[in-house]
Motif scaffolding. Sequence first.
Motif, PDB file in Angstrom:
ATOM      1  N   VAL A 330       0.839  -1.206   0.000  1.00 14.58           N
ATOM      2  CA  VAL A 330       0.000   0.000   0.000  1.00 14.58           C
ATOM      3  C   VAL A 330       0.872   1.253   0.000  1.00 14.58           C
ATOM      4  O   VAL A 330       0.520   2.266  -0.611  1.00 14.58           O
ATOM      5  CB  VAL A 330      -0.973  -0.018   1.199  1.00 14.58           C
ATOM      6  CG1 VAL A 330      -1.753   1.283   1.284  1.00 14.58           C
ATOM      7  CG2 VAL A 330      -1.926  -1.204   1.070  1.00 14.58           C
ATOM      8  N   THR A 331       2.036   1.174   0.653  1.00 12.06           N
ATOM      9  CA  THR A 331       2.958   2.304   0.589  1.00 12.06           C
ATOM     10  C   THR A 331       3.366   2.546  -0.865  1.00 12.06           C
ATOM     11  O   THR A 331       3.463   3.690  -1.309  1.00 12.06           O
ATOM     12  CB  THR A 331       4.209   2.024   1.454  1.00 12.06           C
ATOM     13  OG1 THR A 331       3.762   1.766   2.791  1.00 12.06           O
ATOM     14  CG2 THR A 331       5.149   3.198   1.465  1.00 12.06           C
ATOM     15  N   GLY A 332       3.569   1.444  -1.596  1.00  9.70           N
ATOM     16  CA  GLY A 332       3.874   1.567  -3.026  1.00  9.70           C
ATOM     17  C   GLY A 332       2.745   2.261  -3.770  1.00  9.70           C
ATOM     18  O   GLY A 332       2.984   3.112  -4.632  1.00  9.70           O
ATOM     19  N   LEU A 333       1.519   1.922  -3.429  1.00 13.56           N
ATOM     20  CA  LEU A 333       0.367   2.577  -4.065  1.00 13.56           C
ATOM     21  C   LEU A 333       0.347   4.065  -3.729  1.00 13.56           C
ATOM     22  O   LEU A 333       0.092   4.911  -4.595  1.00 13.56           O
ATOM     23  CB  LEU A 333      -0.948   1.960  -3.567  1.00 13.56           C
ATOM     24  CG  LEU A 333      -1.318   0.560  -4.011  1.00 13.56           C
ATOM     25  CD1 LEU A 333      -2.733   0.240  -3.564  1.00 13.56           C
ATOM     26  CD2 LEU A 333      -1.215   0.435  -5.528  1.00 13.56           C
ATOM     27  N   ALA A 334       0.614   4.360  -2.451  1.00 14.84           N
ATOM     28  CA  ALA A 334       0.597   5.767  -2.029  1.00 14.84           C
ATOM     29  C   ALA A 334       1.686   6.552  -2.755  1.00 14.84           C
ATOM     30  O   ALA A 334       1.467   7.690  -3.180  1.00 14.84           O
ATOM     31  CB  ALA A 334       0.773   5.862  -0.520  1.00 14.84           C
ATOM     32  N   ASP A 335       2.854   5.919  -2.923  1.00 13.54           N
ATOM     33  CA  ASP A 335       3.933   6.584  -3.668  1.00 13.54           C
ATOM     34  C   ASP A 335       3.491   6.852  -5.103  1.00 13.54           C
ATOM     35  O   ASP A 335       3.725   7.932  -5.657  1.00 13.54           O
ATOM     36  CB  ASP A 335       5.199   5.720  -3.676  1.00 13.54           C
ATOM     37  CG  ASP A 335       5.848   5.643  -2.291  1.00 13.54           C
ATOM     38  OD1 ASP A 335       5.462   6.454  -1.418  1.00 13.54           O
ATOM     39  OD2 ASP A 335       6.716   4.771  -2.087  1.00 13.54           O
ATOM     40  N   ALA A 336       2.851   5.848  -5.693  1.00 15.97           N
ATOM     41  CA  ALA A 336       2.388   6.015  -7.073  1.00 15.97           C
ATOM     42  C   ALA A 336       1.320   7.109  -7.143  1.00 15.97           C
ATOM     43  O   ALA A 336       1.275   7.879  -8.106  1.00 15.97           O
ATOM     44  CB  ALA A 336       1.838   4.695  -7.614  1.00 15.97           C
ATOM     45  N   ALA A 337       0.472   7.192  -6.109  1.00 12.61           N
ATOM     46  CA  ALA A 337      -0.548   8.247  -6.079  1.00 12.61           C
ATOM     47  C   ALA A 337       0.111   9.612  -5.929  1.00 12.61           C
ATOM     48  O   ALA A 337      -0.311  10.593  -6.555  1.00 12.61           O
ATOM     49  CB  ALA A 337      -1.536   7.997  -4.953  1.00 12.61           C
ATOM     50  N   ASP A 338       1.173   9.668  -5.115  1.00 13.86           N
ATOM     51  CA  ASP A 338       1.932  10.918  -4.994  1.00 13.86           C
ATOM     52  C   ASP A 338       2.498  11.339  -6.338  1.00 13.86           C
ATOM     53  O   ASP A 338       2.466  12.520  -6.706  1.00 13.86           O
ATOM     54  CB  ASP A 338       3.104  10.737  -4.014  1.00 13.86           C
ATOM     55  CG  ASP A 338       2.664  10.905  -2.568  1.00 13.86           C
ATOM     56  OD1 ASP A 338       1.592  11.496  -2.345  1.00 13.86           O
ATOM     57  OD2 ASP A 338       3.393  10.432  -1.673  1.00 13.86           O
ATOM     58  N   GLU A 339       3.012  10.367  -7.054  1.00 15.27           N
ATOM     59  CA  GLU A 339       3.576  10.682  -8.372  1.00 15.27           C
ATOM     60  C   GLU A 339       2.499  11.228  -9.305  1.00 15.27           C
ATOM     61  O   GLU A 339       2.760  12.097 -10.127  1.00 15.27           O
ATOM     62  CB  GLU A 339       4.189   9.423  -8.999  1.00 15.27           C
ATOM     63  CG  GLU A 339       5.542   9.075  -8.415  1.00 15.27           C
ATOM     64  CD  GLU A 339       6.138   7.846  -9.093  1.00 15.27           C
ATOM     65  OE1 GLU A 339       5.923   7.664 -10.304  1.00 15.27           O
ATOM     66  OE2 GLU A 339       6.794   7.058  -8.387  1.00 15.27           O
ATOM     67  N   GLN A 340       1.295  10.686  -9.166  1.00 21.63           N
ATOM     68  CA  GLN A 340       0.194  11.178  -9.976  1.00 21.63           C
ATOM     69  C   GLN A 340      -0.071  12.655  -9.686  1.00 21.63           C
ATOM     70  O   GLN A 340      -0.193  13.470 -10.599  1.00 21.63           O
ATOM     71  CB  GLN A 340      -1.077  10.373  -9.674  1.00 21.63           C
ATOM     72  CG  GLN A 340      -1.019   8.932 -10.117  1.00 21.63           C
ATOM     73  CD  GLN A 340      -1.421   8.769 -11.567  1.00 21.63           C
ATOM     74  OE1 GLN A 340      -2.367   9.406 -12.031  1.00 21.63           O
ATOM     75  NE2 GLN A 340      -0.711   7.955 -12.297  1.00 21.63           N
ATOM     76  N   VAL A 341      -0.138  12.967  -8.388  1.00 23.67           N
ATOM     77  CA  VAL A 341      -0.417  14.352  -8.006  1.00 23.67           C
ATOM     78  C   VAL A 341       0.716  15.261  -8.490  1.00 23.67           C
ATOM     79  O   VAL A 341       0.479  16.334  -9.051  1.00 23.67           O
ATOM     80  CB  VAL A 341      -0.595  14.467  -6.472  1.00 23.67           C
ATOM     81  CG1 VAL A 341      -0.746  15.916  -6.055  1.00 23.67           C
ATOM     82  CG2 VAL A 341      -1.800  13.645  -6.020  1.00 23.67           C
ATOM     83  N   ALA A 342       1.960  14.780  -8.292  1.00 20.37           N
ATOM     84  CA  ALA A 342       3.109  15.592  -8.715  1.00 20.37           C
ATOM     85  C   ALA A 342       3.087  15.797 -10.227  1.00 20.37           C
ATOM     86  O   ALA A 342       3.381  16.892 -10.717  1.00 20.37           O
ATOM     87  CB  ALA A 342       4.410  14.919  -8.286  1.00 20.37           C
ATOM     88  N   ALA A 343       2.727  14.745 -10.956  1.00 15.40           N
ATOM     89  CA  ALA A 343       2.692  14.866 -12.416  1.00 15.40           C
ATOM     90  C   ALA A 343       1.592  15.834 -12.843  1.00 15.40           C
ATOM     91  O   ALA A 343       1.787  16.660 -13.740  1.00 15.40           O
ATOM     92  CB  ALA A 343       2.470  13.504 -13.060  1.00 15.40           C
ATOM     93  N   ALA A 344       0.439  15.750 -12.176  1.00 14.75           N
ATOM     94  CA  ALA A 344      -0.660  16.669 -12.503  1.00 14.75           C
ATOM     95  C   ALA A 344      -0.219  18.106 -12.232  1.00 14.75           C
ATOM     96  O   ALA A 344      -0.464  19.011 -13.045  1.00 14.75           O
ATOM     97  CB  ALA A 344      -1.905  16.319 -11.691  1.00 14.75           C
ATOM     98  N   ASP A 345       0.468  18.307 -11.109  1.00 16.23           N
ATOM     99  CA  ASP A 345       0.972  19.645 -10.782  1.00 16.23           C
ATOM    100  C   ASP A 345       1.968  20.122 -11.840  1.00 16.23           C
ATOM    101  O   ASP A 345       1.934  21.279 -12.271  1.00 16.23           O
ATOM    102  CB  ASP A 345       1.672  19.643  -9.411  1.00 16.23           C
ATOM    103  CG  ASP A 345       0.673  19.515  -8.271  1.00 16.23           C
ATOM    104  OD1 ASP A 345      -0.532  19.683  -8.528  1.00 16.23           O
ATOM    105  OD2 ASP A 345       1.106  19.245  -7.128  1.00 16.23           O
ATOM    106  N   ALA A 346       2.856  19.206 -12.235  1.00 20.15           N
ATOM    107  CA  ALA A 346       3.882  19.582 -13.219  1.00 20.15           C
ATOM    108  C   ALA A 346       3.234  19.951 -14.551  1.00 20.15           C
ATOM    109  O   ALA A 346       3.638  20.910 -15.211  1.00 20.15           O
ATOM    110  CB  ALA A 346       4.871  18.432 -13.407  1.00 20.15           C
TER     111      ALA A 346
END
Length: 626
Positions: A330-346
């Motif tokens: 689940v930590t892996g999922l959360a990291d991937a979700a963080d990447e999603q948010v970061a990518a959307a921001d970028a």
Amino acid sequence: MTTHGDSATHPGAPAVAARTGPAAEGDLPAGTTEADLPAGTAEGLPTQGLPAALAGLRAAIGAARFPLTLPSAEPARRAAAGLSHQLDDYLLPRLTRLDAPLLVVVGGSTGAGKSTLVNSLVQARVSAAGVLRPTTRSPVLVCNPADAAWFRQGDLLPGLTRTNEPSDDPGTLHLVTAPALPAGLAFLDAPDIDSVVDANRALAGQLLAAADLWLFVTTAARYADAVPWELLRGARARGTVIAMVLDRVPPEAADEISAHLSEMLAAQDLGAAPLFVLPETWVDGQGLLPERVTAPLSAWFARLAADAEARSAVVRQTLDGALAALHPAVTGLADAADEQVAAADALDERVRAAYRGAERTVDQGLRDGRLLRGEVLARWQEFVGTGEFFRTLEARIGRLRDRVVAAVTGRPAPAAELRTAIESQLVTLLRGVAAEAAENAYTGWKAHPAGVELLAPELAHPSDDLPERAERLVRDWQRGVLELVRVEGGDRRFVARTAAYAVNATGLAVMIAVFASTAFIPTGLEVATGAGTAVAGQAVLQAIFGDQAVRNLANKARKDLLDRIGTLLAEEAARFLARTESARPAAETTGELRRAANEVEKARHRSGLTRTDGPVLPAVDQGGPR
Ligand SMILES: Nc1nc2c(ncn2[C@@H]2O[C@H](COP(=O)(O)OP(=O)(O)OP(=O)(O)O)[C@@H](O)[C@H]2O)c(=O)[nH]1
Ligand SMILES: [Mg+2]
């Protein structure tokens, strides 16, 4: 169906004592609901808190989305689906019924002889074995009749429709009872794990995730294949209880092959997994293996079935391992979700930067006087030169309103043309910056793996109706400037309150002042020295443009224009931003995932599911190797 009994027990398996524990008869009494069962069930394990924590985690995973195309997205989507499945299929139902029958999932490569082995162990043709590969496409679950109700009620693997008939539909679970199988133990014959059929492979993975014990079947010919080892390593890492069957071993090669496999198992830290080596043999008319071949295996399972303590230990070890694996997954999922948010921001930032650039260009364009060239300047000079402007000014200065009105009546052309020239100049500027911003934003997204997926060809250009919107914007602004002059200039000495022409002329002068910017002087001279303007006229112009009141009006008009352009460009940028917005994962996703995973981990520690360190499985008692 009869309930199990010694007389019905497979001769290869010793008689099995009645199971201990509250569900000794294997299924729930009619009318019993889960709520009636003691929490933690069998041995009063303090698993309270775990079901609630898991339900919270299930919800958090269910809500997680990985819509943007990033390298981590597809693995995360698959992992999330797998975790959801495992929670529903196994963890949640298993926790509510720790004493439910032990489920042995039989997995391995196609044609390894899984179905044949299951049939032989239960002494009945419960699962079709065949020469057409892969044969087993939908899972078959075989249990003692006493355990049938538990499996039929569908808490475990709830997504699979129970059937009483063989089926090829991977969404079904064929339930069969076999009195020869001791109660407390069930076999699930799974499709092949390395199938060429996608659905088979996915289903096999799902079924293995629902196992209390993996019985891995491989053959002398296939045991070095990569896929099974990958799965085994994963299971080992989780602490899943595993037993291995090496099937169809030519007797002359038995020593060599089983020694090699033992080495491989030891190298993968699977040395403790019981290994059964079954010699190649003929199947009988029913397709079953001779009893002497399966005897060590059935004896071992019979001992396990008879030992409630051992079964419970197996269940708890696999369950605890699966629970422990949740946190890192689940930590892996959360990291991937963080990447999603970061990518959307970028992605958003690329768009915002492009449109900020557009606003800067406009702002500069208004300051550097470039709008005062060409057509606007020519029209301005014409406007001034025809005397219309001066006549208006004279009206102001000399308070000769009536004369001015009379003088310009019927000659509105130069003013109108100047206004049109200003409009088209501004519209050209806006179209230019909007086109450049769209192109920059488009290119910015195209260079981003997630951006390129969100693009549509029309985004490379401004909106289709941008020209009309820009024209409307400029006209609205011009009207706004006149209104400003009318209202703000009402009390000023230089604007004749009632003279529409004076308002018009002053408004145009204010617009010109907007284009000439703060330091008016250089362009001011240019503006002032148009088409034969008399020296006196120049002085008047300088006086006008130098007038603080005109400057104030120009500042307000400039701000108004920039605001309107800001809105227009924001609408243009919104075409991009709407796409990231709809693809953006909810902001709370990652927090929820991490929090829920921590809760599960805390509850798992409190539960103390695994209390034994020693081997949980009966020893292998066979004449062959190991
Ligand atoms: N001679 C011999 N044939 C066997 C043995 N075990 C299985 N077979 C045959 O091998 C073929 C494949 O066996 P299955 O039991 O269907 O294999 P499976 O692992 O269930 O295969 P899938 O369902 O496709 O994954 C069948 O024709 C069996 O009769 C064995 O020990 N000896
Ligand atoms: Mg099969």
